[in-house]
Design an enzyme around this catalytic site. Structure first.
Site, PDB file in Angstrom:
ATOM      1  N   GLY A  96      -8.243  -1.469  -1.800  1.00  0.00           N
ATOM      2  CA  GLY A  96      -7.982  -2.819  -2.324  1.00  0.00           C
ATOM      3  C   GLY A  96      -7.578  -3.812  -1.251  1.00  0.00           C
ATOM      4  N   GLY A 139       0.826  -1.203   0.000  1.00  0.00           N
ATOM      5  CA  GLY A 139       0.000   0.000   0.000  1.00  0.00           C
ATOM      6  C   GLY A 139       0.857   1.248   0.000  1.00  0.00           C
ATOM      7  N   ILE A 140       0.289   2.290   0.540  1.00  0.00           N
ATOM      8  CA  ILE A 140       0.939   3.598   0.527  1.00  0.00           C
ATOM      9  C   ILE A 140       1.433   3.946   1.931  1.00  0.00           C
ATOM     10  CG2 ILE A 140      -1.318   4.717   0.887  1.00  0.00           C
ATOM     11  CD1 ILE A 140       1.387   6.269  -1.218  1.00  0.00           C
ATOM     12  N   GLY A 141       2.448   4.795   2.008  1.00  0.00           N
ATOM     13  CA  GLY A 141       2.823   5.373   3.298  1.00  0.00           C
ATOM     14  C   GLY A 141       4.120   4.837   3.864  1.00  0.00           C
ATOM     15  N   ALA A 142       4.349   5.183   5.142  1.00  0.00           N
ATOM     16  CA  ALA A 142       5.620   4.870   5.785  1.00  0.00           C
ATOM     17  C   ALA A 142       5.821   3.354   5.923  1.00  0.00           C
ATOM     18  CB  ALA A 142       5.677   5.527   7.153  1.00  0.00           C
ATOM     19  N   GLU A 167      -1.914  -2.941  -6.214  1.00  0.00           N
ATOM     20  CA  GLU A 167      -2.876  -1.894  -6.557  1.00  0.00           C
ATOM     21  C   GLU A 167      -2.132  -0.618  -6.966  1.00  0.00           C
ATOM     22  OE1 GLU A 167      -5.815  -1.606  -3.583  1.00  0.00           O
ATOM     23  OE2 GLU A 167      -5.612   0.564  -3.460  1.00  0.00           O
TER      24      GLU A 167
END
Ligand code: COA
Length: 434
Positions: A335, A214-217, A237
């Site tokens: 997702g 996914g996104i982020g740290a 995704e």
């Protein structure tokens, strides 16, 4: 008529193009970094002539000027994912939220949501008259194919991505040439906690695995810990800047992938300009619609698919809330479940929920006896597999409720373990003996 002639005839200023939007229309907006800012600005500037326009959008990275209080009655935002920019408006009842799995959004667009107008951003046409949807293919392509009218901002900064991500010039009703850098999402700082979580996740990843991140740290922290792994693949995704160095360094090369070998498959991309330069005209990056990329049956055709996502809260039975704090909607499923289910269908697949043990500067445990009142169960306890915090790994698959609670307490923050063990003893009529 040649596509060049067609293009010239349908090129216009944004103010002209926006006249094709009528009061009462349902308008879908290109996703995330694919947001056609010039068209949105022109539409908002024309607000006084528009009433009851419903705007369908998912991750809103831009200003969201149509969400301002003065826009009531002109525009109503129907959010398919409540990102930071839309939270307040949803909370205050000025915008709506529609829960839906990411991979099902194209079908919803075809059957239920049915946009009249699609506002998208594309790369300039190639020699054959095809425009790439670049960094946002996801539901954006389906919305364009479904809408009666497509308005496109043609932007030289939109990367010309490869894959199943092109529209023909002759499908598009209006072109607005407007060059502007894409909205960037800059890498976030990775702290000690994220590094510890990253290390635990990396211990679950083997050479040759295919990853969804996914996104982020947290995803970036996991990627930092993969520099000694080889022949990894991507079927995800989205990916961001964190993947670039691993691809360039050969740790991720997709060689062992059982679906699209050698290709980094994604449905949208968000990151810095460095990412957008990396994917431009890069044939190893394969962009495709979300009803393909996120379809669990497609995901499952990748052997050893490891999905890594995050959450807000987990109860002691393994129910995962990833989208709300109590009743307050702060995100959506995106997702997450698509990939958790896809990983369960993948030979040798694993799904990981990676999360810091506490929120609010350590004052709140994310591992709780019961979810907050009103919290949404995003990933249910039949689907959940690994929970990873900075304190270790809890493997919940095939475990009883009592075993799950015991595993989860061991990865909770030490300050909250006494409270959780007390609940354990009451609930299971057993002395805590781990
Ligand atoms: N109790 C109270 N508040 C909590 C909380 C909890 N248990 N957990 C998080 N929060 C608050 C945080 O304090 C933060 O508040 P702020 O914005 O006011 O600072 C906010 O909720 C977001 O939490 P944070 O931990 O900063 O979020 P994140 O950026 O790490 O993202 C998710 C975590 C769960 C929101 C994100 O992973 C998500 O949206 N997941 C669902 C979608 C998904 O998995 N998609 C697939 C991959 S793209």
């Amino acid at each position: 008529m040649s596509w060049q002639e067609y293009y010239q005839r349908h090129c216009m200023r944004a103010e002209q193009a926006i006249r094709l939007v009528r009061s009462g229309d349902i308008v879908s907006i290109g996703h995330a970094a694919g947001e056609p800012t010039a068209l949105i600005d022109a539409m908002v500037a024309n607000a006084e002539n528009l009433h009851g326009v419903e705007l369908l959008h998912m991750v809103l990275l831009g200003k969201g000027s149509y969400l301002a209080e003065g826009m009531n009655g002109h525009f109503r935002h129907n959010s398919l994912f409540v990102g930071g920019a839309a939270r307040k408006a949803v909370e205050q009842g000025r915008a709506d939220f529609t829960p839906c799995y990411f991979h099902r959004i194209p079908e919803l667009l075809r059957t239920t949501l049915q946009p009249d107008v699609a506002m998208i951003m594309v790369s300039p046409p190639d020699e054959e008259g095809n425009c790439s949807l670049g960094v946002s293919v996801d539901y954006t392509l389906a919305s364009a194919l479904e809408a009666k009218t497509i308005l496109a901002q043609v932007n030289r900064h939109m990367p010309r991505c490869h894959g199943d991500c092109f529209l023909k010039v002759t499908d598009i009703a209006a072109f607005v040439e407007h060059d502007q850098p894409l909205i960037e999402l800059l890498p976030v700082e990775i702290g000690q906690t994220e590094r510890a979580i990253g290390k635990h996740c990396a211990s679950l990843i083997q050479d040759g695995d295919c990853l969804q991140l996914g996104i982020g740290a947290l995803p970036d922290a996991v990627l930092l810990c993969l520099r000694d792994k080889n022949e990894l693949g991507l079927h995800t995704e989205m990916f961001s800047d964190g993947a670039i160095d691993l691809i360039r360094n050969g740790n991720i090369n997709g060689r062992r992938k059982t679906l699209h070998p050698g290709k980094h498959v994604s449905t949208f991309l968000m990151g810095s300009q460095r990412l957008y330069d990396f994917v431009d005209d890069n044939p190893s990056v394969y962009m495709a619609p979300v009803d393909y990329v996120n379809n669990p049956w497609v995901i499952g055709q990748n052997d050893h698919l490891v999905s890594i996502n995050s959450c807000v809260q987990i109860d002691l039975t393994g129910q995962v809330c990833s989208e709300s704090v109590g009743l307050r909607q702060i995100s959506a499923v995106g997702g997450q479940v698509d990939f958790i289910r896809g990983a369960s269908l993948s030979k040798g697949g694993k799904s990981i929920i990676a999360v810091s043990a506490t929120a609010a500067g350590g004052r709140i445990s994310k591992i709780v006896p019961v979810l907050d009142e009103g919290a949404a169960v995003t990933t249910n306890r039949m689907d959940v597999e690994y929970i990873v915090t900075e304190y270790g790994i809890a493997d919940l698959k095939g475990k009883t409720l009592r075993e799950r609670a015991a595993s989860l307490i061991q990865v909770a923050h030490p300050d909250f373990r006494p409270m959780l063990t007390e609940i354990y003893e009451q609930r299971f009529h057993q002395k805590w003996a781990v």
